[in-house]
Design a protein around this motif. Structure first.
Motif, PDB file in Angstrom:
ATOM      1  N   ARG A 109      10.648  -1.582  -0.031  1.00 47.61           N
ATOM      2  CA  ARG A 109      10.457   0.045   0.233  1.00 47.61           C
ATOM      3  C   ARG A 109       9.928   0.730  -1.060  1.00 47.61           C
ATOM      4  O   ARG A 109       9.228   1.679  -1.023  1.00 47.61           O
ATOM      5  CB  ARG A 109      11.675   0.588   0.681  1.00 47.61           C
ATOM      6  CG  ARG A 109      12.006   0.035   1.967  1.00 47.61           C
ATOM      7  CD  ARG A 109      10.908   0.572   2.926  1.00 47.61           C
ATOM      8  NE  ARG A 109      11.025   1.922   3.438  1.00 47.61           N
ATOM      9  CZ  ARG A 109       9.897   2.499   4.065  1.00 47.61           C
ATOM     10  NH1 ARG A 109       8.915   1.557   4.518  1.00 47.61           N
ATOM     11  NH2 ARG A 109       9.847   3.764   4.163  1.00 47.61           N
ATOM     12  N   ARG A 111       7.349   0.590  -2.608  1.00 46.17           N
ATOM     13  CA  ARG A 111       5.773   0.455  -2.771  1.00 46.17           C
ATOM     14  C   ARG A 111       5.286   1.929  -3.396  1.00 46.17           C
ATOM     15  O   ARG A 111       5.893   2.941  -2.924  1.00 46.17           O
ATOM     16  CB  ARG A 111       5.272   0.144  -1.530  1.00 46.17           C
ATOM     17  CG  ARG A 111       5.650  -1.304  -0.784  1.00 46.17           C
ATOM     18  CD  ARG A 111       5.087  -1.059   0.426  1.00 46.17           C
ATOM     19  NE  ARG A 111       5.548  -0.152   1.512  1.00 46.17           N
ATOM     20  CZ  ARG A 111       4.853   0.478   1.821  1.00 46.17           C
ATOM     21  NH1 ARG A 111       3.394   0.381   2.053  1.00 46.17           N
ATOM     22  NH2 ARG A 111       5.524   1.159   3.022  1.00 46.17           N
ATOM     23  N   SER A 114      -1.970   3.819  -4.216  1.00 48.70           N
ATOM     24  CA  SER A 114      -3.020   3.129  -4.874  1.00 48.70           C
ATOM     25  C   SER A 114      -3.395   4.062  -6.099  1.00 48.70           C
ATOM     26  O   SER A 114      -3.535   5.373  -5.501  1.00 48.70           O
ATOM     27  CB  SER A 114      -4.069   2.983  -3.691  1.00 48.70           C
ATOM     28  OG  SER A 114      -5.134   2.334  -4.481  1.00 48.70           O
ATOM     29  N   LEU A 165       6.793   5.249  -2.319  1.00 43.99           N
ATOM     30  CA  LEU A 165       6.256   5.784  -0.823  1.00 43.99           C
ATOM     31  C   LEU A 165       7.473   6.073   0.098  1.00 43.99           C
ATOM     32  O   LEU A 165       7.510   7.183   0.837  1.00 43.99           O
ATOM     33  CB  LEU A 165       5.364   4.944  -0.002  1.00 43.99           C
ATOM     34  CG  LEU A 165       4.096   4.402  -0.686  1.00 43.99           C
ATOM     35  CD1 LEU A 165       3.510   3.281   0.052  1.00 43.99           C
ATOM     36  CD2 LEU A 165       3.221   5.307  -0.820  1.00 43.99           C
ATOM     37  N   GLU A 169       7.649   9.738   1.683  1.00 44.86           N
ATOM     38  CA  GLU A 169       8.159   9.880   3.382  1.00 44.86           C
ATOM     39  C   GLU A 169       8.996  10.900   3.285  1.00 44.86           C
ATOM     40  O   GLU A 169       8.897  11.796   4.373  1.00 44.86           O
ATOM     41  CB  GLU A 169       8.323   8.625   3.754  1.00 44.86           C
ATOM     42  CG  GLU A 169       7.196   7.670   3.952  1.00 44.86           C
ATOM     43  CD  GLU A 169       7.426   6.275   4.307  1.00 44.86           C
ATOM     44  OE1 GLU A 169       6.568   5.594   4.469  1.00 44.86           O
ATOM     45  OE2 GLU A 169       8.481   6.054   4.492  1.00 44.86           O
ATOM     46  N   THR A 188       5.447   8.155   8.173  1.00 49.88           N
ATOM     47  CA  THR A 188       5.146   6.869   7.263  1.00 49.88           C
ATOM     48  C   THR A 188       3.787   7.077   6.507  1.00 49.88           C
ATOM     49  O   THR A 188       2.907   7.380   6.991  1.00 49.88           O
ATOM     50  CB  THR A 188       5.096   5.705   8.433  1.00 49.88           C
ATOM     51  OG1 THR A 188       6.259   5.671   9.036  1.00 49.88           O
ATOM     52  CG2 THR A 188       4.908   4.600   7.393  1.00 49.88           C
ATOM     53  N   ASP A 190       0.953   5.193   3.947  1.00 53.66           N
ATOM     54  CA  ASP A 190       0.552   4.069   3.200  1.00 53.66           C
ATOM     55  C   ASP A 190      -0.013   4.271   2.034  1.00 53.66           C
ATOM     56  O   ASP A 190      -0.002   5.391   1.517  1.00 53.66           O
ATOM     57  CB  ASP A 190      -0.636   3.600   4.362  1.00 53.66           C
ATOM     58  CG  ASP A 190      -1.749   4.222   4.403  1.00 53.66           C
ATOM     59  OD1 ASP A 190      -1.667   5.372   3.415  1.00 53.66           O
ATOM     60  OD2 ASP A 190      -2.853   3.909   5.084  1.00 53.66           O
ATOM     61  N   GLU A 191      -0.626   3.119   1.347  1.00 54.92           N
ATOM     62  CA  GLU A 191      -0.825   3.210  -0.056  1.00 54.92           C
ATOM     63  C   GLU A 191      -2.080   4.058  -0.067  1.00 54.92           C
ATOM     64  O   GLU A 191      -2.508   4.527  -1.697  1.00 54.92           O
ATOM     65  CB  GLU A 191      -1.336   1.789  -0.562  1.00 54.92           C
ATOM     66  CG  GLU A 191      -0.287   0.790  -0.787  1.00 54.92           C
ATOM     67  CD  GLU A 191       0.471   0.387   0.559  1.00 54.92           C
ATOM     68  OE1 GLU A 191      -0.178   0.448   1.621  1.00 54.92           O
ATOM     69  OE2 GLU A 191       1.575  -0.534   0.519  1.00 54.92           O
ATOM     70  N   GLN A 192      -2.727   4.493   0.840  1.00 52.07           N
ATOM     71  CA  GLN A 192      -3.915   5.363   0.560  1.00 52.07           C
ATOM     72  C   GLN A 192      -3.706   6.767   0.818  1.00 52.07           C
ATOM     73  O   GLN A 192      -4.694   7.629   0.913  1.00 52.07           O
ATOM     74  CB  GLN A 192      -4.921   4.732   1.575  1.00 52.07           C
ATOM     75  CG  GLN A 192      -5.464   3.277   1.331  1.00 52.07           C
ATOM     76  CD  GLN A 192      -6.290   3.243   0.111  1.00 52.07           C
ATOM     77  OE1 GLN A 192      -6.927   4.350  -0.521  1.00 52.07           O
ATOM     78  NE2 GLN A 192      -5.855   2.052  -0.836  1.00 52.07           N
ATOM     79  N   ARG A 194      -2.229   8.168   3.651  1.00 46.75           N
ATOM     80  CA  ARG A 194      -2.594   8.284   5.082  1.00 46.75           C
ATOM     81  C   ARG A 194      -1.186   8.360   5.519  1.00 46.75           C
ATOM     82  O   ARG A 194      -0.303   7.374   5.504  1.00 46.75           O
ATOM     83  CB  ARG A 194      -3.690   7.482   5.719  1.00 46.75           C
ATOM     84  CG  ARG A 194      -5.045   7.507   5.346  1.00 46.75           C
ATOM     85  CD  ARG A 194      -5.886   6.713   6.065  1.00 46.75           C
ATOM     86  NE  ARG A 194      -5.510   5.444   6.006  1.00 46.75           N
ATOM     87  CZ  ARG A 194      -5.948   4.356   5.142  1.00 46.75           C
ATOM     88  NH1 ARG A 194      -7.076   4.773   4.362  1.00 46.75           N
ATOM     89  NH2 ARG A 194      -5.767   3.132   5.304  1.00 46.75           N
ATOM     90  N   THR A 196       1.311   8.637   9.044  1.00 52.68           N
ATOM     91  CA  THR A 196       1.669   8.497  10.450  1.00 52.68           C
ATOM     92  C   THR A 196       2.867   9.277  10.853  1.00 52.68           C
ATOM     93  O   THR A 196       4.100   9.039  10.406  1.00 52.68           O
ATOM     94  CB  THR A 196       1.749   7.149  10.981  1.00 52.68           C
ATOM     95  OG1 THR A 196       0.721   6.343  10.354  1.00 52.68           O
ATOM     96  CG2 THR A 196       1.824   6.889  12.338  1.00 52.68           C
TER      97      THR A 196
END
Length: 412
Positions: A109, A111, A114, A165, A169, A188, A190-192, A194, A196
């Motif tokens: 987790r 992470r 980028s 991350l 979140e 949630t 992501d690395e970019q 974005r 959800t």
């Protein structure tokens, strides 16, 4: 007998065909030995093992064609098998050295974002998080209103980029829950950058904002322009005057085109109020009324609620919240070119009484000496000249910047 180039190609083909299994075994064995024991498997052992496994596959081919033994293709096939086995062994050994020996779900987790999406403001990295698609409904909750779904989908949030991350979140969920008063939300990232998002609409409106022991009552009145939630008001009726806190309000000026965003939260519909679907949701912290005839919902005590319920109409008087006297004092000092600073007295102050310091006014003192252990500890404001400063005392002083700098140097 075939020509030499053909024999070389056939040898490469034969080596690839018989070297797949030895390469797989060499790589797996190299990984296991390095991961479990931390020792690299010797290359000579890998060569012997690879040749032993390849001879089993190659023996079947030799039985089918005896000419392979006396042809150059056998030598080429052996070289290809050894190259594949040694390469697979090196990669397995490298993987066994780099793979962590203690793996937990927490490490997965942790992470991070980028580097391409990180924006630097000075030396601080920030990231702008945006929804990566439609906002989904949460199972077990009613669907989101379309206006709220569109607001979240078109929104963006700036968060610190140096957090994992999982922490981003959590912060995004808190931001969404606070800004839109959501009953529940899940995000949630992501690395970019974005997100959800799945959200549930507010489970309650007016009842959530009514303090414990108070009652919410609506009454018709002339709504002042700029009235906002949490304003303190007095409602004058024929039966008496009642003090309360505004929970929601709506005036006739809110119905005019272009003033919809001035309306207070429409979810506070009470006996004759507006419907939730009739007007869009507005951020509560900046919502104010446009004034005019309308209705006001206030939180009052149970006894005062009877007074409002028996009245058909009331007059709204907005009460002043006042101004912080501390900020007023600091503002007055700033106008005269003086500032306030907290200083700890050193071991040997040159002066012992507050009135012996030039161009500096001592506002408060907190004693730190052991002789006052049994006395009341705390700040003494406007200390008299008989209260001497001692080593370790905390003092608040006021004066110009240069005078305060000299005071600090003298009291070190």
């Amino acid at each position: 007998m075939s020509s030499l180039p053909v024999e070389v190609l056939l040898g490469i083909y034969l080596g690839l065909l018989t070297g797949i299994v030895p390469a797989f075994v060499a790589g797996a064995l190299g990984f296991l030995v390095r991961y479990v024991t931390g020792v690299t498997l010797p290359g000579f052992g890998v060569v012997v093992l690879a040749l032993a496994i390849a001879s089993i596959n190659g023996g079947l081919l030799i039985l089918a064609d005896d000419a392979i033994i006396n042809s150059p293709r056998l030598l080429m096939a052996v070289l290809v098998v050894l190259m594949l086995a040694l390469y697979a062994h090196s990669q397995g050994d490298k993987l066994g050295a780099e793979l962590p020996r203690r793996v937990s779900f927490t490490s997965f987790r942790k992470r991070t974002l980028s580097a391409d999406v990180v924006e630097f403001v000075g030396t601080v990295g920030q990231v702008t998080v945006r929804p990566g698609g439609e906002v989904r409904d949460m199972e077990g909750y009613p669907p989101l209103p379309q206006t709220l779904r569109t607001t979240i989908r078109d929104g963006s949030w700036r968060l610190p980029a140096d957090l994992p991350l999982s922490e981003l979140e959590v912060r995004l969920e808190e931001r969404l829950r606070t800004d839109h008063d959501l009953a529940d939300v899940s995000a949630t990232i992501d690395e970019q950058g974005r997100a959800t998002i799945a959200a549930a609409p507010p489970s309650s409106g007016l009842s959530r904002r009514v303090p414990e022991g108070r009652r919410a009552v609506s009454i018709d009145a002339l709504v002042p322009t700029g009235l906002s939630r949490s304003d303190a008001v007095r409602i004058v009726t024929a039966d008496g005057t009642v003090s309360g806190t505004v929970l929601s309000a709506r005036g006739s000026g809110d119905d005019s085109p272009g003033d919809l965003e001035s309306r207070l939260e429409p979810e506070t519909a009470t006996d004759g109020g507006v419907d939730d679907d009739a007007v869009p949701a507005v951020t509560p912290s900046t919502a104010t009324t446009a004034g005019g005839e309308g209705r006001v919902t206030v939180a009052v005590s149970r006894r005062d609620a009877r007074t409002l319920l028996s009245a058909d109409r009331g007059r709204i008087v907005v009460q002043s919240r006042g101004t912080s006297h501390e900020f007023e004092a600091l503002s007055l000092l700033g106008r005269t070119g003086q500032t306030v600073r907290r200083v700890t007295v050193g071991a040997d102050p040159p002066a012992t009484r507050p009135d012996e310091y030039d161009d500096v006014t001592i506002l408060a003192v907190r004693r730190q000496s052991a002789e006052e252990e049994n006395r009341r500890r705390g700040w003494v404001f406007a200390p008299g000249i008989e209260r001497r400063l001692e080593a370790g005392d905390d003092v608040f002083v006021a004066g110009s910047e240069s005078a305060l700098d000299r005071f600090v140097e003298e009291t070190r």
